[in-house]
Enzyme design. Structure first.
Site, short mmCIF file in Angstrom:
data_model
loop_
_atom_site.label_atom_id
_atom_site.label_comp_id
_atom_site.label_asym_id
_atom_site.label_seq_id
_atom_site.Cartn_x
_atom_site.Cartn_y
_atom_site.Cartn_z
N TYR A 1 53.79 44.98 33.93
CA TYR A 1 52.45 44.05 33.70
C TYR A 1 51.69 43.90 34.60
O TYR A 1 50.47 44.14 34.61
CB TYR A 1 52.92 43.07 32.60
CG TYR A 1 52.54 43.16 31.26
CD1 TYR A 1 52.31 42.04 30.41
CD2 TYR A 1 52.91 44.49 30.58
CE1 TYR A 1 51.86 42.27 29.23
CE2 TYR A 1 52.61 44.56 29.25
CZ TYR A 1 51.95 43.49 28.63
OH TYR A 1 51.81 43.58 27.27
N GLU B 1 44.40 47.65 36.86
CA GLU B 1 42.95 47.67 36.15
C GLU B 1 41.86 46.98 36.44
O GLU B 1 40.66 47.29 36.51
CB GLU B 1 43.51 47.27 34.60
CG GLU B 1 44.36 48.03 33.77
CD GLU B 1 45.00 47.60 32.76
OE1 GLU B 1 44.49 46.56 32.03
OE2 GLU B 1 46.22 48.12 32.18
#
Lengths: 301, 228
Positions: free
Chosen positions: B154, B161
């Site tokens: 994660y 991102e």
């Protein structure tokens, strides 16, 4: 008699209170506050079951059927803030934010913007906006009677963010040097409609105030009075919301501005939820509640 | 990603067959992407250049296909919350098309391999898990992987991102693409540059919630085993 007070989270025993049968829950809250200084009465909610409904604090111990060694659950509602404080903060923000952006600050528009011409509609829109929020502030101070004194502090930040950010969003577009006004007739008709809605909204607030005797939490069925704007009560349970939505739709039509429309829609969405809740509440509490009334949109919803 | 609720759901046979087929196709697609990615790193080392070209087509196809999962959750054939599924799929598709696909500069920077590793490993595990779960045959090791790998994947993924979004900003600032400017009849504006900034800021409240939620799920699902 002794009442055990248990926490709604975990069921831990918080206190044992000595009370007599005629003690009200309100008095119990005062006792608990003396024992636990951070739990002021507005922060307390008694329940008979951990996940049950909050009990009316004006009820007595005996009226609730509690006996010696009975248990009551106590929920900590978290830090509270007075409704009045909330509303004043929520409404003063949009008022000042819009008024500030109306002056076309360089921060949003660059240096040259303030000196450029502004359409008449933009001036009118600013007056409408300021009037609307001033009215709200005055109503909060002098008109509304609140059934619950406080709400959780957490809501304040969330609500303020919503009001303040949307105010800036709408203001940015309507006051922009490149704003394009719709045709004048459209704006004037919309302005007329807006005025009726503001008056209507106030009429309903006034009616609701007079429905409830001062200092009481009593609820009665609202019905139309001599004021023709209150006739909407024949069709909906929450005409104040109907008028409010109507006002924002009118403002949107007057300015022909999608951001204003988005704001109107967001408000509409929230008010539909509130209206449906209120409508159901009325129907539940009053056996003789007028049928044929909808919640917020006549004949529809 | 999409997390299962408590009660086992009763699926009709066609629905079950469809889901198995969907998950198998996704599993194969993402396994292929994994293969291409590993192949690139094995031959080129830790160079970013050329990685996008290796995975472009399957990545666009199989990640975009995830929009089906929104429909799955909306129709109830998977037990996930529509809102959460939508948010998760949206963030992937947002990274994929207006950022990576549209702004070619983003394919050559450090954030891309980070997110690709995170996405690929996560998806291969996830879809395999779903297939075996539908067949009620999940091995303990797979369950452990699915509820443990996220702990590092994660943060790696969102770092990639965010870096990629940041790299795309100059392009949209200059070109004003996908933006609506004033003046126009409806007095509406949309500034895609600021929209990207908004999406990046949204990671601040959203990521801790999703991360925390996964930890809760982990405790619930893996924790129970320890009590035996």
């Amino acid at each position: 008699m002794e009442i055990g007070i248990l926490s709604t989270s975990g069921g831990k025993q918080l206190a044992t209170l000595t009370v007599d049968p005629n003690s009200t829950l309100k008095e119990l809250k005062t006792q608990i506050h003396r024992l636990k200084s951070h739990l002021y009465p507005d922060r307390q909610e008694f329940r008979q079951e951990p996940r049950g409904k909050g009990l009316d604090e004006s009820k007595t111990v005996a009226a609730l059927g509690l006996k010696d060694k009975s248990k009551l659950y106590l929920k900590d509602l978290g830090p509270q803030i007075a409704w009045k404080t909330v509303f004043l903060t929520e409404y003063a923000g949009p008022l000042f934010v819009y008024a500030w952006i109306y002056t076309r600050p360089w921060l949003f528009y660059g240096e040259d913007a303030a000196s450029q011409p502004m359409s008449q509609v933009s001036h009118i829109a600013a007056i409408c906006w300021v009037f609307h929020y001033s009215k709200r502030i005055l109503e909060t101070l002098f008109v509304h009677r609140f059934s619950h004194a406080t709400m959780p502090v957490r809501n304040l930040f969330r609500n303020c963010a919503y009001y303040w950010v949307f105010a800036a969003y709408v203001a940015y577009h309507v006051n922009h040097p490149l704003y394009t006004a719709p045709c004048q007739i459209q704006s004037y008709i919309a302005l007329g409609f807006w005025t009726v809605c503001e008056l209507g909204n106030f009429s309903i607030h006034w009616l609701l105030r007079n429905l409830r005797p001062p200092g009481s939490k009593e609820r009665r069925i609202p019905r139309p009075t001599k004021d023709p704007l209150t006739l909407l009560f024949n069709l909906v349970s929450c005409p104040n919301y109907t008028y409010e939505v109507g006002g924002w739709v009118a403002f949107t039509a007057m300015t022909q501005c999608i951001p204003a429309g988005l704001f109107a829609f967001a408000g509409f969405y929230q008010m539909v939820i509130w209206a449906i809740g209120k409508h159901r509440s009325y129907k539940k509490d009053f056996k003789d509640y007028p049928r044929g009334r909808k919640a917020i949109i006549p004949f529809v919803l | 990603m999409s997390t299962p609720k408590k009660a086992p759901r009763v699926l009709s046979l066609p629905a079950k067959a469809y889901l198995v087929l969907y998950n198998v196709i996704q599993f194969l697609g993402w396994s292929f992407i994994l293969y291409k990615m590993v192949d690139h790193f094995t031959n080129k080392g830790l160079k970013v250049t050329g990685l996008w070209e290796q995975v472009e087509i399957p990545l666009l196809i199989f990640q975009s296909a995830a929009v089906f999962e929104i429909v799955h959750s909306a129709t109830g054939i998977i037990p996930s919350n529509v809102g959460i599924t939508f948010a998760q799929v949206f963030s992937r598709v947002f990274l994929l098309w207006p950022i990576l696909y549209y702004v070619t500069e983003t394919r050559d920077q450090f954030g891309f391999p980070l997110l690709l590793v995170a996405w690929t490993v996560t998806e291969v595990l996830r879809y395999l898990y779903y297939i075996l779960n539908l067949l009620s045959a999940v091995p303990a090791i797979l369950q452990w992987c699915r509820y443990s790998f996220f702990i590092i994947l994660y943060p790696i993924g969102i770092t990639g991102e965010l870096i990629s979004c940041y790299c795309a900003l100059p392009y949209y600032s200059i070109t004003q693409e996908f933006s609506v400017l004033l003046p126009n009849k409806w007095n509406f504006t949309f500034n895609f540059y600021y929209y990207i900034v908004l999406v990046m800021l949204a990671y601040i409240p959203v990521f801790p919630q999703l991360y925390g939620h996964m930890f809760l799920q982990r405790k619930k699902i893996l924790g129970n085993k320890k009590q035996d």
